[in-house]
Design an enzyme around this catalytic site. Structure first.
Site, short mmCIF file in Angstrom:
data_model
loop_
_atom_site.label_atom_id
_atom_site.label_comp_id
_atom_site.label_asym_id
_atom_site.label_seq_id
_atom_site.Cartn_x
_atom_site.Cartn_y
_atom_site.Cartn_z
N LYS A 13 -3.89 -9.30 -13.28
CA LYS A 13 -3.01 -8.17 -14.14
C LYS A 13 -1.59 -8.61 -13.60
O LYS A 13 -0.68 -9.00 -14.42
CB LYS A 13 -3.04 -6.90 -13.93
CG LYS A 13 -4.38 -6.30 -14.41
CD LYS A 13 -4.34 -4.90 -14.51
CE LYS A 13 -4.50 -4.25 -12.80
NZ LYS A 13 -5.86 -4.70 -12.35
N ARG A 88 -4.47 4.91 -14.82
CA ARG A 88 -5.65 4.71 -14.23
C ARG A 88 -6.75 6.03 -14.27
O ARG A 88 -7.71 5.79 -13.81
CB ARG A 88 -5.41 4.32 -12.87
CG ARG A 88 -5.64 2.92 -12.25
CD ARG A 88 -5.05 2.90 -10.94
NE ARG A 88 -5.58 1.75 -10.09
CZ ARG A 88 -4.96 0.51 -9.76
NH1 ARG A 88 -3.52 0.51 -10.18
NH2 ARG A 88 -5.36 -0.37 -9.06
N ARG A 127 -8.24 -13.77 -1.38
CA ARG A 127 -6.81 -13.77 -1.61
C ARG A 127 -5.92 -13.42 -0.32
O ARG A 127 -6.57 -12.64 0.38
CB ARG A 127 -6.39 -13.21 -2.97
CG ARG A 127 -6.04 -11.75 -2.86
CD ARG A 127 -6.11 -11.09 -4.34
NE ARG A 127 -5.57 -9.77 -4.17
CZ ARG A 127 -5.17 -8.91 -5.10
NH1 ARG A 127 -5.12 -9.36 -6.18
NH2 ARG A 127 -5.17 -7.46 -4.96
N ARG A 160 -5.18 -8.16 2.64
CA ARG A 160 -4.89 -6.76 2.46
C ARG A 160 -6.00 -5.91 2.77
O ARG A 160 -7.27 -6.34 2.65
CB ARG A 160 -4.33 -6.46 1.07
CG ARG A 160 -2.87 -6.62 0.79
CD ARG A 160 -2.45 -6.44 -0.73
NE ARG A 160 -3.41 -5.61 -1.36
CZ ARG A 160 -3.32 -5.48 -2.57
NH1 ARG A 160 -2.17 -6.29 -3.31
NH2 ARG A 160 -3.89 -4.72 -3.51
N ARG A 171 -13.22 0.10 -4.89
CA ARG A 171 -12.31 0.04 -6.18
C ARG A 171 -13.03 -0.18 -7.57
O ARG A 171 -12.78 0.34 -8.62
CB ARG A 171 -11.26 -0.94 -5.71
CG ARG A 171 -10.51 -0.84 -4.56
CD ARG A 171 -9.67 -1.73 -4.03
NE ARG A 171 -8.43 -2.31 -4.76
CZ ARG A 171 -7.91 -3.32 -4.72
NH1 ARG A 171 -8.27 -4.23 -3.73
NH2 ARG A 171 -7.14 -3.72 -5.54
P1 AMP Z 1 -3.15 -2.03 -7.43
O1 AMP Z 1 -2.35 -3.16 -6.51
O2 AMP Z 1 -2.73 -1.82 -8.70
O3 AMP Z 1 -4.74 -2.62 -7.25
O4 AMP Z 1 -3.05 -0.77 -6.53
C1 AMP Z 1 -3.08 -0.58 -5.34
C2 AMP Z 1 -3.31 0.65 -4.82
O5 AMP Z 1 -2.69 1.51 -5.25
C3 AMP Z 1 -4.75 1.30 -5.77
O6 AMP Z 1 -6.12 0.98 -5.11
C4 AMP Z 1 -4.56 3.00 -5.49
O7 AMP Z 1 -4.63 3.41 -4.26
C5 AMP Z 1 -2.95 2.88 -5.71
N1 AMP Z 1 -2.52 3.12 -7.25
C6 AMP Z 1 -1.95 2.22 -7.81
N2 AMP Z 1 -1.66 2.70 -9.29
C7 AMP Z 1 -2.28 3.95 -9.03
C8 AMP Z 1 -2.20 4.75 -10.23
N3 AMP Z 1 -2.06 4.63 -11.28
N4 AMP Z 1 -3.28 5.83 -9.65
C9 AMP Z 1 -3.61 5.89 -8.57
N5 AMP Z 1 -3.58 5.05 -7.94
C10 AMP Z 1 -2.78 4.13 -7.98
#
Ligand code: AMP
Length: 224
Positions: A13, A88, A127, A160, A171
């Site tokens: 994404k 989400r 990654r 990370r 996740r």
């Molecule tokens: P991502 O980089 O989009 O995978 O987001 C990293 C982390 O940020 C996720 O694993 C969540 O802990 C938090 N996060 C990002 N977007 C959301 C969302 N819309 N709702 C809740 N937690 C979020």
């Protein structure tokens, strides 16, 4: 143009959002990036979110909804946006629909990128992020180098904490249980486009662009 990029962690994404943001000249809003920056800056939001991010859990709906509400009201989002990482959960999707209604926005598409789960685990554990600019690279792209190709920082690549295999699997579970239902919600509204995320990056982009064009043409011919 208003796009939600949807899909499991690691499906690409962020990569596609960056490319499309440049191509269509609309902002890329990554809730994950916003939260990671807040953690880095140790803002009140960052301090609150830090442990949740590291464990791969979801930040509370209330916090995320407020964050998106503020962001979408920013004039830079006036002509469009690419949303990466939101909504989400069903609660976030319902709140998002309300925000769109209030802002009189009707032209949102949800692009869902799909890939096999084991491929995603592989991709995520392989990654690395740059500590300085936050950009993500595969081990293949880094190829033993120690300088970030985007910002030039030296020795800045790291895994990370939320990309360790245990956290990744957690996740992916959260995605299936809490996030996946968002897709059904938007399916009912006929807003969803499916994209195969297992192809090379430029092919995925090409498929996204032509799918958007087909959708826009169809919409225009209906309203003509
Ligand atoms: P991502 O980089 O989009 O995978 O987001 C990293 C982390 O940020 C996720 O694993 C969540 O802990 C938090 N996060 C990002 N977007 C959301 C969302 N819309 N709702 C809740 N937690 C979020």
């Amino acid at each position: 143009m208003r796009i939600i990029l949807f899909g499991s962690p690691g499906v690409g994404k962020g990569t596609q959002a960056k490319i499309l943001s440049t191509k269509f000249n609309i902002p890329h809003i990554s809730t994950g990036d916003i939260l990671r920056q807040a953690v880095k800056d140790q803002t009140p939001l960052g301090i609150q979110a830090q442990n949740i991010l590291n464990k791969g859990e979801l930040v509370s709906d209330d916090i995320m909804i407020e964050l998106i509400k503020d962001t979408l009201q920013n004039p830079k989002c006036k002509n469009g946006f690419i949303l990466d990482g939101f909504p989400r959960s069903i609660a976030q999707a319902l709140a998002f629909d309300k925000i769109l209604f209030e802002l009189n926005i009707t032209d949102v598409l949800l692009l869902t990128i799909t890939a096999d789960e084991e491929e995603l685990v592989q991709r995520l554990t392989n990654r690395r992020a740059c500590k300085k600019c936050g950009n993500i690279f595969s081990l293949n792209e880094i190829n033993g180098k120690d300088e970030c190709p985007i910002c030039g920082a030296k020795n800045s690549f790291y895994l990370r904490e939320d990309d360790s295999e245990k956290v990744i699997r957690h996740r992916l579970e959260i995605f299936k249980n809490t996030t996946r239902p968002v897709l059904d919600h938007y399916e009912e509204k006929n807003m969803v486009i499916y994209i195969n995320g297992s192809l090379p990056v430029d092919e995925v982009t090409k498929n996204i662009v032509s799918a958007i064009e087909v959708r826009v043409e169809k919409k225009n011919s209906i309203s003509a």
